[in-house]
Design a protein around this motif. Sequence first.
Motif, PDB file in Angstrom:
ATOM      1  N   GLY A   9       0.826  -1.202   0.000  1.00 52.41           N
ATOM      2  CA  GLY A   9       0.000   0.000   0.000  1.00 52.41           C
ATOM      3  C   GLY A   9       0.859   1.251   0.000  1.00 52.41           C
ATOM      4  N   ALA A  10       1.881   1.235   0.815  1.00 58.03           N
ATOM      5  CA  ALA A  10       2.747   2.407   0.907  1.00 58.03           C
ATOM      6  C   ALA A  10       3.477   2.644  -0.402  1.00 58.03           C
ATOM      7  CB  ALA A  10       3.741   2.221   2.049  1.00 58.03           C
ATOM      8  N   TRP A  47       0.999   4.186  -2.773  1.00 60.46           N
ATOM      9  CA  TRP A  47       0.796   5.595  -2.396  1.00 60.46           C
ATOM     10  C   TRP A  47       2.005   6.420  -2.804  1.00 60.46           C
ATOM     11  CZ3 TRP A  47      -2.756   8.946  -1.560  1.00 60.46           C
ATOM     12  CH2 TRP A  47      -2.448  10.152  -0.934  1.00 60.46           C
ATOM     13  N   ASP A  48       3.159   5.848  -2.602  1.00 58.09           N
ATOM     14  CA  ASP A  48       4.392   6.529  -2.970  1.00 58.09           C
ATOM     15  C   ASP A  48       4.371   6.891  -4.454  1.00 58.09           C
ATOM     16  OD1 ASP A  48       6.897   7.539  -2.782  1.00 58.09           O
ATOM     17  OD2 ASP A  48       7.909   5.603  -3.005  1.00 58.09           O
ATOM     18  N   TYR A  49       3.975   5.928  -5.296  1.00 62.27           N
ATOM     19  CA  TYR A  49       3.965   6.187  -6.738  1.00 62.27           C
ATOM     20  C   TYR A  49       2.852   7.149  -7.143  1.00 62.27           C
ATOM     21  CZ  TYR A  49       7.798   3.256  -8.257  1.00 62.27           C
ATOM     22  OH  TYR A  49       9.050   2.768  -8.490  1.00 62.27           O
ATOM     23  N   LEU A  50       1.717   7.092  -6.409  1.00 55.90           N
ATOM     24  CA  LEU A  50       0.613   7.998  -6.750  1.00 55.90           C
ATOM     25  C   LEU A  50       0.982   9.441  -6.445  1.00 55.90           C
ATOM     26  CD1 LEU A  50      -2.573   6.108  -5.485  1.00 55.90           C
ATOM     27  CD2 LEU A  50      -1.784   6.388  -7.821  1.00 55.90           C
ATOM     28  N   THR A  51       1.881   9.634  -5.515  1.00 55.76           N
ATOM     29  CA  THR A  51       2.170  11.007  -5.078  1.00 55.76           C
ATOM     30  C   THR A  51       3.566  11.470  -5.474  1.00 55.76           C
ATOM     31  OG1 THR A  51       3.007  10.156  -2.989  1.00 55.76           O
ATOM     32  CG2 THR A  51       0.683  10.789  -3.056  1.00 55.76           C
TER      33      THR A  51
END
Lengths: 623, 355
Positions: A11-12, A15-19
């Motif tokens: 998940g992290a 999220w890292d790639y989305l942001t």
Amino acid sequence: MSTLARKKGVGAVIWDYLTTVDHKKIAHLYLIAGGLFFIMGGIEALLIRIQLAKPNNDFLVGGLYNQVLTMHGTTMIFLAAMPLVFAMMNAVVPIQIGARDVAFPFLNALGFWLFFFGGLFLNCSWFLGGAPDAGWTSYASLSLESKATHGIDFYVLGLQISGFGTIMGGINFLVTIINMRAPGMTYMRMPMFVWATFVTSALILFAFPPLTVGFIFMMMDRLFGGNFFNPAAGGNTIIWEHLFWIFGHPEVYILVLPAFGIFSEIFATFSKKRLFGYSSMVFATVLIGFLGFMVWAHHMFTTGMGPVANAIFAVATMAIAVPTGIKIFNWLFTMWGGNIRFTTPMHYAVAFIPSFVMGGVTGVMNAAAAADYQYHDSYFVVAHFHYVIVGGVVFALLAGSHYWWPKMFGKMLNETLGKITFWLFFIGFHLTFFIQHFLGLMGMPRRVFTYLPNQGWETGNLISTIGAFFMAAATVILLINIVITTVKGEKAEADAWGDGRTLEWAVSSPPPVYNFAQTPLVRGLDAYWIEKMEGKKELTPAEPLGDIHMPNSSFLPFIISFGLFVAAFGFTYHNDHSWGLPVGIIGLLITFGSMFLRSVIDDHGFHIHKEEVLELEKKGAKA
Amino acid sequence: MKKWLRNWRLFSLFSVMALLLAGCGKPFLSTLQPAGEVADMQYSLMLLSTAIMVLVIVVVTIIFVYVVIRFRQRKGEENKIPKQVEGSHKLEIIWTVIPIILLLILAVPTVSATFKLADVKPMNKEKRDKDTLVVNVRANLYWWEFEYPDYGVITSQDLVVPTNERVYFNLKASDVKHSFWIPAVGGKMDTNTENKNQFWLEFDQKAADKAGGVFYGKCAELCGPSHALMDFKVKAVPRKEFDQWIEKMKNAKPVVTDPVAKQGEAIFNKSCIGCHAVTPVDKRPEQARTAPNLANFGDRERIAGILDHNEENLKKWLRNPESVKPGNKMTGTYGKLTEEQINALAKYLMSLKVE
């Protein structure tokens, strides 16, 4: 919120790639998304070839065939080739000029997400009535006639969204290359790939606005009662042809110049020689970029522009062969006297020369306007542009992926599998497209979903279809290679190939988030090679070790793009459903709202402290 | 000596290529078997450009093969570092100048041919010569209309032209953009929706004999689901035969004797005549001519442009046009016909002949 060296769950990571705003991670995103679209475009190509394998086939007929053919072209150009080129540029260019990131990291992320949502929107059409069916050129009279589905609306809106992303990418790289070069990296010391990126970005800046104008006209005509392309109301469909090709021709160079850049790097590296005639290569690149804008109407020789325009555009087009020829010979003489290592990327580079020369010379044949009346819109043209785009751009992207894979992901792709991929792809490519020259000359028009027997086209089409399956097999093996490498590939060193010449090979694979602990001092062309030849292992630093300023991650690029995605849905359906307009407005509110947030929230980024950098460098050196 | 060698090479290249290419394709369809002045001009340009380009490819290939074999890394030389060469002005000038010369050799005939092919003055004279034949081509979604304005004759799908003289064309489209192409006879010209394009072609009698008197024509611009099926045929006949044909067309009227065909005529007059005319002299404006003129339907080469010309196929077409040409404009315009009605209609349509 520092994203450094923490163990992270799935998940992290997501999220890292989305942001993320890190150019290296954005390169990963471009590579993955572009790769997926490439596979989709490839499957579409296979469907086309299956249908054409024999005369009177009924596998994929009429309107559905036109949808597949339109989406094949559109996907391959806008959603596969462009983002894959951007993947290479993002992965490499900032490091090659000795920068810590691009000039506008936030914009970089925004560019990616706009492209992604644009492409997603376009492909949603498959499930919502039907894909666009007027060809990737979407000539106005046909695309206005195509009213049965919303296909063309998906095309017009989806490509507008992804086009914004492309323009942002172009501006970003222009500013980055102008402003962020390390000390000593003068223009004439920039690696060839950086030069190619620079000129390509300039082309994007000037070529995409006309396309956007065309798209807006068409959007007005289709969705908001405009008459730009309605001759009965004083409109003119030829305008679309001009707008499209004023973009469309430079687009070829937008794709192929980075390909030239990639090959220039590979030829030099694996011949262990500096690029032959560097300054004439730069000159040729700039000249191609300039001439690329002078020749668009050669796509319209049969439109009826008259002999004066046709003759002028014919001669201008021929002129482009000169700088391209300069490049070909410079590459040959880069290898001349070298010590050539036949790695997988070098296989592609070497194969590129005869393949691309074939595409180039048929280009000159097409430029002869009077003869082009025969070639135009026939399979001869199909063969020609696939020789250029596949033999040039796709070969380069495959070469570049193999070449920079260790730099991007820290592991070496398997060389044996790589070479198998290459041979399958190379054989399949020529098998598919060489024969198409003759099909065209034998009178076969392009974009036909079927053909009658006894016109002399059976054998050629069958051979062509067989070739396509070779390329498909090659792609499958490449995917297997990627999976195997990811699971248990050998770890790559900083100078992964041992012969690296440019700055990216001086930093660890993959590079730390800040790229360079200390900005390097560049002392000439092939900066890293110079240091190596003097027996040094590291670059000469241009600054003392200190805190490094980094930009914060942000989720806003994703939301801004998502807003446009929603808005596009709303406006597509606003004439059919009452919810259309509100949804469109909500989408725009999401977009402009997040843009407003971006403007008012102060974001100063964060610092990686000197001690942390030292620790990371130590770890990087050990690994 | 060297110059001679090069000329000899070029010449042999030329002839080998001409031989090779001439074997390609069918005489009624292939651009490589030119059947008229325009196609000839274009074919010579093709040969010239191909010769120059093959020359380029040969030179590149020779250097390429030599380099790749000669300079490959050998065992034990993994660490050898070759001399780092910056470039060579002399070489760079050579490979800039030679291509420019080659391109000039190609550019001059290109420009000259481009202007020759665009020479349509005879058709636009205030008073056209009596012998200058002009044909108005109107492209429609999946069918072609050919109008002979000087004779007041309209026909569809099968273009009839005299051989061994220039025939001039006015080209336009009535719905979306199409492109008018007779590969064996000459390159294409688009039919636009907003303007009239003009060009000329010449049909060679000998080539026509070789092709069996009929050339294939194609739509070359994606125009919708049935773009691939938008074929037409060109009957190239000696001027005398053409004159006879046009005379017959001027006076053609349906002559129905067979009782079944008479029945068919009645059905036609009820369901079809709103769009299709059955006399070549059709005074309606072109906007009203929304379907092919059927005056000489019985003489046609194909049903709907693609099916073999027989009653069976005609019935198939009438029963369900959509299954033959997806997206055509006839589907659903005439209600459901019984099998008997279709038989009668087919009989009637096949009787529409001028020959």
